[in-house]
Scaffold this active site. Structure first.
Site, PDB file in Angstrom:
ATOM      1  N   ASP A 173       0.775  -1.182  -0.192  1.00 36.24           N
ATOM      2  CA  ASP A 173       0.019  -0.041   0.051  1.00 36.24           C
ATOM      3  C   ASP A 173       1.076   1.366   0.002  1.00 36.24           C
ATOM      4  OD1 ASP A 173      -2.431   1.301  -0.071  1.00 36.24           O
ATOM      5  OD2 ASP A 173      -2.378   1.387   2.164  1.00 36.24           O
ATOM      6  N   HIS A 174       0.374   2.326  -1.029  1.00 36.40           N
ATOM      7  CA  HIS A 174       1.152   3.519  -0.876  1.00 36.40           C
ATOM      8  C   HIS A 174       2.844   3.390  -1.033  1.00 36.40           C
ATOM      9  CE1 HIS A 174      -1.949   6.201  -0.283  1.00 36.40           C
ATOM     10  NE2 HIS A 174      -2.702   5.437   0.382  1.00 36.40           N
TER      11      HIS A 174
ATOM     12  N   HIS B 274      -9.758   5.286  -0.699  1.00 40.57           N
ATOM     13  CA  HIS B 274      -9.014   5.081   0.621  1.00 40.57           C
ATOM     14  C   HIS B 274      -9.646   5.841   1.892  1.00 40.57           C
ATOM     15  CE1 HIS B 274      -4.861   4.043  -1.145  1.00 40.57           C
ATOM     16  NE2 HIS B 274      -5.615   3.897  -2.210  1.00 40.57           N
ATOM     17  N   GLY B 275      -9.195   5.884   2.953  1.00 45.40           N
ATOM     18  CA  GLY B 275      -9.654   6.472   4.205  1.00 45.40           C
ATOM     19  C   GLY B 275     -10.878   5.914   4.749  1.00 45.40           C
TER      20      GLY B 275
ATOM     21  N   HIS C 292      -7.348  10.040   5.319  1.00 45.74           N
ATOM     22  CA  HIS C 292      -6.545   8.866   6.073  1.00 45.74           C
ATOM     23  C   HIS C 292      -6.949   9.137   7.551  1.00 45.74           C
ATOM     24  CE1 HIS C 292      -3.992   7.621   2.605  1.00 45.74           C
ATOM     25  NE2 HIS C 292      -4.794   6.790   2.833  1.00 45.74           N
ATOM     26  N   GLY C 293      -7.336   8.387   8.365  1.00 42.98           N
ATOM     27  CA  GLY C 293      -7.501   8.256   9.841  1.00 42.98           C
ATOM     28  C   GLY C 293      -8.875   8.860  10.356  1.00 42.98           C
TER      29      GLY C 293
HETATM   30  P1  13P Z   1      -7.959   4.841   7.082  1.00 48.72           P
HETATM   31  O1  13P Z   1      -6.588   4.696   8.115  1.00 48.72           O
HETATM   32  O2  13P Z   1      -8.542   5.972   7.070  1.00 48.72           O
HETATM   33  O3  13P Z   1      -8.646   3.813   7.384  1.00 48.72           O
HETATM   34  O4  13P Z   1      -7.575   4.753   5.477  1.00 48.72           O
HETATM   35  C1  13P Z   1      -6.458   3.416   5.112  1.00 48.72           C
HETATM   36  C2  13P Z   1      -6.198   3.787   3.615  1.00 48.72           C
HETATM   37  O5  13P Z   1      -6.800   4.472   2.795  1.00 48.72           O
HETATM   38  C3  13P Z   1      -4.788   3.001   3.491  1.00 48.72           C
HETATM   39  O6  13P Z   1      -4.404   3.473   1.841  1.00 48.72           O
END
Ligand code: 13P
Length: 283
Positions: free
Chosen positions: A82-83, A206-207, A178-179
């Site tokens: 991821d990322h 995402h997020g 995110h978060g």
């Molecule tokens: P969250 O941490 O908000 O759940 O998002 C995770 C994410 O998008 C990882 O790529």
């Protein structure tokens, strides 16, 4: 698992308005929770490792860990990087047997983003590994945005990267963060629909931690076939572990503690899987 299986699955999901969840995992314990939840919900999942997890453990070890857990799990667990902002890290993960990698060039110019994505797509091709690219920005953490123009994916840019670099799935910035967010993020569904009309590849949201269930389900109807969920998993893990250790750190013994922590993480994962697997007909 057969080569290219995940690519086929996600294309089918986009057509059938279904969605897989990728959960960010950090070690064998939260991975076990994800595997247990997948079997209970009766659906495949993706286990995603962020670059720091790979830097600490190596993609080789992450792959072996997933392979081991897969042996006692009925549902498929697809391993995803991821990322990653590093082309080399993507190539190493592909060599080590990951099913899927994300090359994140969203902080670069469009030209550089396309070039990086193209290089990873070419490298992944013979192994049948899925490649995710990103246009626009996912807010939160160290991503600073000043206006919609900063984070919102442009339809032209998305079309350009898909036509020139051929990624299998596209993460698009449409307002999610995110978060944990102080209030529900304002998702630009109009832009999501325009993008979905412009390209046929499955879209990625995402997020996932801060997105209300109704917004998740509405996005799936539009073309989102992969949802990423991370923060809610690792914060549950850390809080439960902290509470389980309590005041007596000297008698804390990892396997006894984790026996109680894993089911709590599993419940959170299951709750997110239920949000995705339930799509009301009238949305
Ligand atoms: P969250 O941490 O908000 O759940 O998002 C995770 C994410 O998008 C990882 O790529």
């Amino acid at each position: 698992m057969k080569q290219g299986e995940l690519i086929t699955l996600l294309n089918t999901y986009r057509k059938e308005q279904k969605c897989i969840i990728g959960f960010n995992i950090n070690d064998i314990y939260d991975l076990q929770a994800v595997a247990l939840a997948a079997d209970e919900a009766n659906c495949p999942v993706m286990a995603m490792t962020y670059p720091p997890v790979v830097e600490l453990n190596s993609s080789f070890l992450c792959k072996k860990m997933v392979e081991g857990i897969q042996a006692k799990t009925k549902q498929p667990i697809y391993l995803h990087l991821d990322h990653s902002t590093s082309v080399d890290m993507c190539k190493q993960a592909i060599d080590d047997g990951y099913h899927s990698v994300m090359i994140d060039g969203s902080q670069k110019s469009l030209k550089e983003n396309i070039a990086m994505t193209k290089e990873v797509v070419r490298y992944a091709e013979s192994a049948g590994v899925l490649v995710e690219a990103e246009i626009g920005k996912i807010m939160g953490r160290d991503v600073v945005v000043k206006s919609d123009k900063d984070f919102l994916a442009s339809v032209e840019d998305v079309r350009a990267i898909v036509e020139e670099a051929n990624p299998h799935i596209m993460a698009v910035g449409i307002g999610t963060a995110h978060g944990f967010t102080p209030k529900a993020p304002k998702i630009h569904f109009d832009r999501l629909s325009e993008i979905a009309e412009a390209i046929s590849v499955p879209l990625v949201l995402h997020g996932g931690t801060g997105i209300p269930d109704a917004d998740i389900q509405r996005s799936i109807k539009i073309g989102v076939a992969k949802l990423n969920v991370g923060t809610i998993v690792h914060t549950t893990y850390m809080k439960e572990l902290y509470n389980a250790i309590g005041k007596d750190v000297n008698s804390a013994y990892p396997p006894y503690l984790m026996k109680d922590v894993i089911p709590t993480i599993k419940d959170v994962v299951l709750d997110r899987l239920n949000a995705v697997n339930f799509v009301p007909a009238n949305l």
